[in-house]
Design a protein around this motif. Structure first.
Motif, PDB file in Angstrom:
ATOM      1  N   PHE A  95       4.051  11.518 -12.560  1.00 35.02           N
ATOM      2  CA  PHE A  95       5.305  12.206 -12.838  1.00 35.02           C
ATOM      3  C   PHE A  95       6.317  12.045 -11.703  1.00 35.02           C
ATOM      4  N   VAL A  96       6.233  10.925 -11.014  1.00 29.72           N
ATOM      5  CA  VAL A  96       7.149  10.650  -9.912  1.00 29.72           C
ATOM      6  C   VAL A  96       7.887   9.357 -10.216  1.00 29.72           C
ATOM      7  N   ASP A  97       9.176   9.331  -9.929  1.00 28.52           N
ATOM      8  CA  ASP A  97       9.971   8.121 -10.130  1.00 28.52           C
ATOM      9  C   ASP A  97      10.139   7.402  -8.792  1.00 28.52           C
ATOM     10  N   LYS A  98      10.665   6.173  -8.844  1.00 23.97           N
ATOM     11  CA  LYS A  98      10.983   5.462  -7.609  1.00 23.97           C
ATOM     12  C   LYS A  98      12.082   6.235  -6.870  1.00 23.97           C
ATOM     13  N   PRO A  99      12.130   6.200  -5.522  1.00 19.40           N
ATOM     14  CA  PRO A  99      11.263   5.442  -4.613  1.00 19.40           C
ATOM     15  C   PRO A  99       9.975   6.197  -4.220  1.00 19.40           C
ATOM     16  N   ASP A 100       9.871   7.506  -4.588  1.00 20.99           N
ATOM     17  CA  ASP A 100       8.687   8.276  -4.187  1.00 20.99           C
ATOM     18  C   ASP A 100       7.409   7.676  -4.771  1.00 20.99           C
ATOM     19  N   HIS A 101       7.517   7.149  -5.993  1.00 19.79           N
ATOM     20  CA  HIS A 101       6.334   6.569  -6.636  1.00 19.79           C
ATOM     21  C   HIS A 101       5.763   5.434  -5.784  1.00 19.79           C
ATOM     22  N   SER A 102       6.648   4.574  -5.250  1.00 18.25           N
ATOM     23  CA  SER A 102       6.192   3.446  -4.423  1.00 18.25           C
ATOM     24  C   SER A 102       5.532   3.959  -3.140  1.00 18.25           C
ATOM     25  N   ARG A 103       6.083   5.020  -2.566  1.00 20.00           N
ATOM     26  CA  ARG A 103       5.521   5.595  -1.330  1.00 20.00           C
ATOM     27  C   ARG A 103       4.113   6.134  -1.585  1.00 20.00           C
ATOM     28  N   LEU A 104       3.933   6.841  -2.699  1.00 17.61           N
ATOM     29  CA  LEU A 104       2.615   7.399  -3.016  1.00 17.61           C
ATOM     30  C   LEU A 104       1.607   6.290  -3.311  1.00 17.61           C
ATOM     31  N   ARG A 105       2.049   5.287  -4.039  1.00 21.63           N
ATOM     32  CA  ARG A 105       1.147   4.204  -4.412  1.00 21.63           C
ATOM     33  C   ARG A 105       0.674   3.432  -3.173  1.00 21.63           C
ATOM     34  N   ARG A 106       1.586   3.297  -2.196  1.00 19.68           N
ATOM     35  CA  ARG A 106       1.222   2.585  -0.963  1.00 19.68           C
ATOM     36  C   ARG A 106       0.038   3.234  -0.259  1.00 19.68           C
ATOM     37  N   ALA A 107      -0.077   4.562  -0.393  1.00 22.33           N
ATOM     38  CA  ALA A 107      -1.147   5.294   0.302  1.00 22.33           C
ATOM     39  C   ALA A 107      -2.534   4.858  -0.163  1.00 22.33           C
ATOM     40  N   VAL A 108      -2.642   4.425  -1.432  1.00 20.63           N
ATOM     41  CA  VAL A 108      -3.970   4.072  -1.965  1.00 20.63           C
ATOM     42  C   VAL A 108      -4.092   2.599  -2.348  1.00 20.63           C
ATOM     43  N   ASN A 109      -3.015   1.848  -2.210  1.00 15.65           N
ATOM     44  CA  ASN A 109      -2.991   0.467  -2.714  1.00 15.65           C
ATOM     45  C   ASN A 109      -4.137  -0.405  -2.209  1.00 15.65           C
ATOM     46  N   SER A 110      -4.497  -0.245  -0.929  1.00 14.18           N
ATOM     47  CA  SER A 110      -5.495  -1.159  -0.366  1.00 14.18           C
ATOM     48  C   SER A 110      -6.847  -1.027  -1.060  1.00 14.18           C
ATOM     49  N   ALA A 111      -7.127   0.149  -1.658  1.00 14.08           N
ATOM     50  CA  ALA A 111      -8.400   0.326  -2.380  1.00 14.08           C
ATOM     51  C   ALA A 111      -8.400  -0.450  -3.695  1.00 14.08           C
ATOM     52  N   PHE A 112      -7.195  -0.788  -4.192  1.00 15.75           N
ATOM     53  CA  PHE A 112      -7.096  -1.406  -5.517  1.00 15.75           C
ATOM     54  C   PHE A 112      -6.630  -2.856  -5.471  1.00 15.75           C
ATOM     55  N   GLU A 212     -12.533   2.999   3.811  1.00 16.23           N
ATOM     56  CA  GLU A 212     -11.745   2.267   2.810  1.00 16.23           C
ATOM     57  C   GLU A 212     -11.733   2.951   1.448  1.00 16.23           C
ATOM     58  N   ASP A 213     -12.470   4.069   1.309  1.00 17.19           N
ATOM     59  CA  ASP A 213     -12.465   4.785   0.035  1.00 17.19           C
ATOM     60  C   ASP A 213     -11.152   5.552  -0.125  1.00 17.19           C
ATOM     61  N   VAL A 214     -10.857   5.965  -1.353  1.00 18.79           N
ATOM     62  CA  VAL A 214      -9.547   6.547  -1.663  1.00 18.79           C
ATOM     63  C   VAL A 214      -9.297   7.854  -0.916  1.00 18.79           C
ATOM     64  N   THR A 215     -10.283   8.747  -0.867  1.00 25.67           N
ATOM     65  CA  THR A 215     -10.026  10.024  -0.188  1.00 25.67           C
ATOM     66  C   THR A 215      -9.855   9.832   1.319  1.00 25.67           C
ATOM     67  N   SER A 216     -10.512   8.839   1.905  1.00 33.94           N
ATOM     68  CA  SER A 216     -10.288   8.533   3.320  1.00 33.94           C
ATOM     69  C   SER A 216      -8.883   7.973   3.542  1.00 33.94           C
ATOM     70  N   LEU A 217      -8.449   7.084   2.612  1.00 33.37           N
ATOM     71  CA  LEU A 217      -7.083   6.553   2.703  1.00 33.37           C
ATOM     72  C   LEU A 217      -6.051   7.676   2.577  1.00 33.37           C
ATOM     73  N   LEU A 218      -6.321   8.613   1.657  1.00 31.30           N
ATOM     74  CA  LEU A 218      -5.401   9.740   1.472  1.00 31.30           C
ATOM     75  C   LEU A 218      -5.399  10.652   2.705  1.00 31.30           C
ATOM     76  N   GLY A 219      -6.597  10.914   3.246  1.00 30.70           N
ATOM     77  CA  GLY A 219      -6.685  11.739   4.453  1.00 30.70           C
ATOM     78  C   GLY A 219      -5.916  11.113   5.606  1.00 30.70           C
ATOM     79  N   ALA A 220      -6.069   9.788   5.761  1.00 24.73           N
ATOM     80  CA  ALA A 220      -5.354   9.078   6.829  1.00 24.73           C
ATOM     81  C   ALA A 220      -3.849   9.127   6.600  1.00 24.73           C
ATOM     82  N   ALA A 221      -3.409   8.975   5.344  1.00 23.02           N
ATOM     83  CA  ALA A 221      -1.981   8.997   5.017  1.00 23.02           C
ATOM     84  C   ALA A 221      -1.377  10.372   5.283  1.00 23.02           C
ATOM     85  N   VAL A 222      -2.146  11.434   4.987  1.00 23.68           N
ATOM     86  CA  VAL A 222      -1.686  12.800   5.296  1.00 23.68           C
ATOM     87  C   VAL A 222      -1.586  12.965   6.812  1.00 23.68           C
TER      88      VAL A 222
END
Length: 404
Positions: A95-112, A212-222
């Protein structure tokens, strides 16, 4: 695609009831809507009012990639919908539009990324082999959903997320409640809150993590201040839930192969055809019931000669787009030789499914392993006796009784 002035009156509002469809039959209401015209108005069982619906391939691509149609504007609106429960969060990636959507996606992109997904392939294959070993050891008959198609995606998504093995059953129970439209809004909403609280705690524990797991990536991004705690929590839930959609989608794929032995035999005997065949099955299977998430027009837009006014809700149907005869010749036929197959099974535009590559890897492993290791696999009941999930947002068989 858009035109400078409207030329057509708005179509009538069509009621689209919740249907408990079995097998891989295409939704008859959606078929009627597609026949009636490229743009319709629909009313679903929950929410308020009506919404626009586009079903043609090019229109679906346009709406999903056009900033004039906003997901963020849906928040606080009771848009007509299939699900009884609906609490979109302002910080959820859906439920987020650009540019916030791109910022959020960057936080987890490396896992995918390809590398991130390939990191899981060996352990996923090992997990799958173990499940098939046990099923073969116990002997036929067996329920393919219970033995492989449900536990395998749960294990893989939990590994990707960094969820401890001891919590996997709990996460699965919450996911089933969230994806059901029959347990009632209270049960679904409570499950959603429980899952959010769980991930909030897990992410908080992993601030500054290097995993490299998603919750670790999210924790690091926070920890870096790239995203907020609330955004991290809102990101984690939909990824976890989406990971289990593989059970239903692959269940439909296997149902097709098991009820059409000629297709099963072709893929069993021709492994090189399998990647192309999986693409065609993605295009063909009805992944969901009705439609998913809506968007809101942020200004007046004329589409196919019909004026969509600022503030109007609009849905796209990827299922209908995947059956558009202008793009797919003989769209209601499964054709493993189909040359070009630009299907939209994983969506389009900024909200393209982040887990698409993961789902694809899991499905390739499942199809290859089952066809190679159990070449005599077949249903142990008649086609009509296969039970299907009732009151579900995502379509799929509840059980796949098989023998060999």
């Amino acid at each position: 695609m858009t035109m400078s002035e409207e030329t057509t009156a708005a179509p009538p509002v069509r009621h689209w009831p919740a249907l408990d469809l079995t097998g891989v039959d295409f939704d008859p209401v959606l078929s009627e809507l597609m026949r009636e015209g490229p743009i319709n108005r629909i009313q679903l069982p929950n929410g308020e009012g009506w919404a626009w619906l586009v079903t043609r391939y090019e229109d679906v691509r346009l709406v999903t990639n056009d900033p004039r149609f906003s997901r963020a504007e849906v928040i606080g609106r009771e848009v007509t919908r299939l699900a009884p429960h609906f609490i979109p969060q302002a910080s959820a990636m859906n439920f987020v539009d650009k540019p916030d959507h791109s910022r959020l996606r960057r936080a987890v992109n490396s896992a995918f990324t390809t590398r991130g997904i390939e990191r899981l392939r060996a352990s996923a294959q090992q997990t799958l082999e173990g499940m098939v070993d046990e099923m073969l050891r116990d002997g036929p008959p067996a329920d393919l959903i219970d033995r492989v198609l449900a536990p395998f995606p749960i294990t893989v998504i939990c590994e990707l997320m960094g969820v401890p093995a001891t919590d996997r059953h709990t996460l699965h129970t919450w996911t089933q409640a969230i994806l059901s439209s029959s347990q009632g809004a209270k049960v679904s909403e409570q499950a959603k809150r429980d899952m959010e609280a769980y991930f909030a705690k897990l992410v908080a524990e992993r601030r500054g993590a290097t995993g490299e797991d998603v919750t670790s990536l999210l924790g690091a991004a926070v920890g870096r201040g790239d995203i907020t705690e609330e955004e991290a929590m809102a990101l984690a839930g939909p990824i976890q839930i989406g990971g289990e959609a593989v059970t239903n989608n692959t269940g439909q794929m296997l149902y097709i192969l098991l009820t059409r032995p000629a297709l099963f035999d072709r893929l069993r005997d021709d492994p090189e055809l399998r990647p192309q065949a999986i693409d065609e099955l993605h295009r063909y299977i009805p992944h969901r019931n009705a439609v998913g998430l809506s968007r809101i027009a942020t200004e007046d837009v004329v589409l196919r000669g019909v004026r969509i006014s600022k503030g109007d809700p609009i849905y796209v149907s990827y299922l209908a787009a995947n059956r558009d005869p202008e793009v797919f010749q003989d769209p209601d036929r499964i054709d493993f030789e189909r040359g070009s197959n630009p299907h939209l099974a994983f969506g389009h535009g900024p909200h393209y499914c982040v887990g698409g590559m993961l789902a694809r890897m899991e499905q390739e492993l499942i199809v290859n392993t089952l066809l190679d290791r159990i070449p005599t696999l077949r249903l142990s009941v008649s086609e009509d006796e296969v039970p299907w999930r009732r009151g579900a947002l995502i379509r799929g068989p509840e059980a796949l009784p098989v023998t060999w």
